[in-house]
Design a protein around this motif. Structure first.
Motif, PDB file in Angstrom:
ATOM      1  N   TRP A 243      54.057  23.253  32.239  1.00 31.90           N
ATOM      2  CA  TRP A 243      53.257  24.222  31.480  1.00 31.90           C
ATOM      3  C   TRP A 243      53.449  25.602  32.086  1.00 31.90           C
ATOM      4  N   ARG A 244      54.116  26.497  31.381  1.00 29.58           N
ATOM      5  CA  ARG A 244      54.425  27.817  31.917  1.00 29.58           C
ATOM      6  C   ARG A 244      53.786  28.883  31.031  1.00 29.58           C
ATOM      7  N   ARG A 245      52.514  29.180  31.334  1.00 31.28           N
ATOM      8  CA  ARG A 245      51.772  30.174  30.566  1.00 31.28           C
ATOM      9  C   ARG A 245      51.085  31.146  31.514  1.00 31.28           C
ATOM     10  N   VAL A 248      48.147  30.473  34.323  1.00 31.57           N
ATOM     11  CA  VAL A 248      47.534  29.144  34.181  1.00 31.57           C
ATOM     12  C   VAL A 248      48.138  28.123  35.133  1.00 31.57           C
ATOM     13  N   PRO A 249      49.472  28.073  35.295  1.00 31.87           N
ATOM     14  CA  PRO A 249      50.026  27.071  36.213  1.00 31.87           C
ATOM     15  C   PRO A 249      49.470  27.180  37.629  1.00 31.87           C
ATOM     16  N   GLN A 250      49.284  28.428  38.117  1.00 34.72           N
ATOM     17  CA  GLN A 250      48.780  28.596  39.470  1.00 34.72           C
ATOM     18  C   GLN A 250      47.337  28.093  39.591  1.00 34.72           C
ATOM     19  N   LEU A 448      62.178  21.139  28.626  1.00 35.46           N
ATOM     20  CA  LEU A 448      60.838  20.553  28.692  1.00 35.46           C
ATOM     21  C   LEU A 448      59.783  21.627  28.933  1.00 35.46           C
ATOM     22  N   ASN A 449      60.097  22.591  29.798  1.00 37.17           N
ATOM     23  CA  ASN A 449      59.137  23.671  30.075  1.00 37.17           C
ATOM     24  C   ASN A 449      58.770  24.428  28.799  1.00 37.17           C
ATOM     25  N   VAL A 450      59.788  24.788  28.015  1.00 31.77           N
ATOM     26  CA  VAL A 450      59.550  25.584  26.810  1.00 31.77           C
ATOM     27  C   VAL A 450      58.804  24.764  25.756  1.00 31.77           C
ATOM     28  N   ILE A 458      47.037  22.751  26.601  1.00 28.19           N
ATOM     29  CA  ILE A 458      47.797  21.921  27.534  1.00 28.19           C
ATOM     30  C   ILE A 458      47.906  20.509  26.978  1.00 28.19           C
ATOM     31  N   PRO A 459      49.101  20.029  26.693  1.00 32.11           N
ATOM     32  CA  PRO A 459      49.240  18.677  26.127  1.00 32.11           C
ATOM     33  C   PRO A 459      49.028  17.616  27.190  1.00 32.11           C
ATOM     34  N   THR A 460      48.654  16.446  26.759  1.00 35.85           N
ATOM     35  CA  THR A 460      48.483  15.324  27.667  1.00 35.85           C
ATOM     36  C   THR A 460      49.358  14.179  27.216  1.00 35.85           C
TER      37      THR A 460
END
Length: 462
Positions: A243-245, A248-250, A448-450, A458-460
């Motif tokens: 998840w690269r937004r 949020v990742p941090q 996968l990141n994109v 955030i998907p699960t």
């Protein structure tokens, strides 16, 4: 399904006529008892109608699980109204089967949750009850006012209970159960979710750690709760890795990072020599690998060391023994099949990471042939991680149809929106097709990141 009758004097929906008095020679009106028709009774009726046109003999007909009444509870929920009782019954007969956890004994998980919800009139118990009813309402009728009201009541009860200070072991377990039910509620909302499921998961994790529930893991009920949370935690790490937004990742990496309770739990389980089965072990190594990849993003690791670590995880996954099953136990067969699907998916993911990061050439043809043959034979697959990872490898129309048909059957049977994973797979397939004429494949991790980051929340993959 509930039958609704007009109120006295309401002529809008019914024909009215005079009502004869109760026969004096029979019994008084106060003695009349009503036989109520429930959702369970309607399901049984539909099944009987279906059997009427079934040509199978009596010996070939096996009663489906949803028509087996749950074990009666010694508790009497006298303070529940008819609507709540109906939702409770629906959870006991149907909705519980869609909870995503390691356990092959979902009926045991169901009985544990119902017992916690009806144990007493304390605030934590009410939190579990309202969370359970919210999940049941959402599962049965979709997102509507009744489900939202029970969810709000559950959140309010958790907040009120937390203000009372230190929790007993029983109260802490009830908090974990309520948080995980609310987490499941958010997940089952699908595209309508506000993406709050990680917060409920973190709440469950924090309570487990603060109350020291790992020390009670030898208890059956605590074990189920801890492993339920652990399962969601591992796959949350996978989601957050890709998840690269913005920031949020941090934020989530810090909360769900490698230094957390997951590794403490694993070492604790090993110290006690407890065996939770093959699937939790495979997922443990997936979690360790995701932690390693996440650490390498924040603090650069020499490529040789990173390669050695990932190869070690791969060997451990391959060496996890196959679960032993009795040939007559259908549930055990299904659990063993799911375990092998997870093993295949984790090995494919590791192989692609090794190709991407270290330039290793892997021949995945035998593994993928076996996996897609298994997916084609499966009636449903309630767990999304293997569908997603293996679905990303579907490079022919035939294999893509196998995945789409499996998603359709699963969605019809388990009343859960799978739009998010279907949309993600569509994106992967489209990008692969657009790149088909190029000499080099798209970068696997970037792809996968994109795709994961393109989801509105955030998907699960539980």
């Amino acid at each position: 399904m509930r039958l609704s009758w007009p109120k006295d004097g309401d002529t809008k929906r019914s024909m009215t006529s005079g009502v004869l008095r109760c026969p004096t020679d029979y019994r008084t009106c106060a003695d009349i008892e009503l036989v109520h028709t429930s959702f369970f009774d309607m399901e049984m009726y539909y099944y009987l109608v279906e059997l009427r046109s079934n040509s199978k003999g009596d010996e070939a007909v096996i009663l489906p699980d949803n028509l087996i009444l749950p074990s009666p509870t010694p508790l009497k929920p006298v303070d529940l109204n008819a609507e709540e009782l109906e939702l409770l019954r629906y959870f006991e007969t149907t909705a519980f089967s869609t909870l995503a956890t390691f356990s092959a004994d979902l009926a045991g998980v169901r009985d544990m949750l119902v017992g916690m919800a009806l144990a007493n009139h304390t605030i934590p118990s009410r939190a579990v009850l309202h969370a359970l009813l919210a999940f049941s309402s959402l599962h049965r009728d979709g997102l509507q006012l009744q489900a939202a009201q029970h969810k709000t009541a559950a959140v309010g009860a958790l907040a009120a209970s937390a203000q009372n200070g230190v929790l007993t072991t029983t109260e802490a377990a009830q908090h974990v159960a309520a948080n995980m039910l609310l987490c499941s509620f958010e997940i089952h909302m699908g595209t309508d979710s506000h993406g709050h499921w990680p917060w409920y998961l973190m709440g469950a994790r924090d309570i487990i750690k603060a109350a020291g529930l790992e020390g009670q893991i030898f208890r059956n009920d605590i074990s189920e709760l801890v492993m339920w949370t652990y399962y969601h935690d591992v796959l949350a790490r996978f989601s957050l890795l890709h998840w690269r937004r913005g920031s949020v990742p941090q934020v989530f990496a810090k909360e769900l990072g490698a230094e957390g309770w997951q590794r403490d739990l694993c070492s604790f389980v090993m110290k006690l020599k407890l065996n939770f089965g093959s699937l939790p072990t495979i997922l443990r190594y997936l979690g360790d690998m995701v932690d390693t990849l996440s650490e390498s993003l924040h603090s650069p690791t020499p490529m040789v060391i990173l390669q050695e670590k990932i190869h070690a995880f791969e060997a451990k996954v391959q060496n996890v023994p196959e679960p032993a099953i009795a040939p007559t136990k259908e549930e055990a067969k299904a659990a063993a099949s799911l375990t092998e699907l997870y093993r295949s998916a984790v090995l494919v993911y590791i192989a692609r990471v090794c190709e991407n990061k270290f330039g290793e050439n892997r021949d995945l043809t035998p593994l993928l042939d076996t996996s897609f043959a298994q997916l084609e034979q499966a009636h449903t697959c309630q767990r999304l991680f293997p569908i997603f990872i293996l679905g990303c490898e579907a490079n022919t129309d035939e294999r893509r149809m196998i995945i789409l048909d499996l998603l359709r059957r699963t969605e019809e049977t388990h009343v859960r929106s799978l739009d998010s994973i279907r949309r993600g797979l569509d994106s992967v397939w489209i990008q692969d097709d657009l790149n088909a004429d190029q000499d080099t494949a798209l970068d696997y991790m970037n792809k996968l990141n994109v795709v994961v980051s393109s989801s509105p929340t955030i998907p699960t993959f539980v």
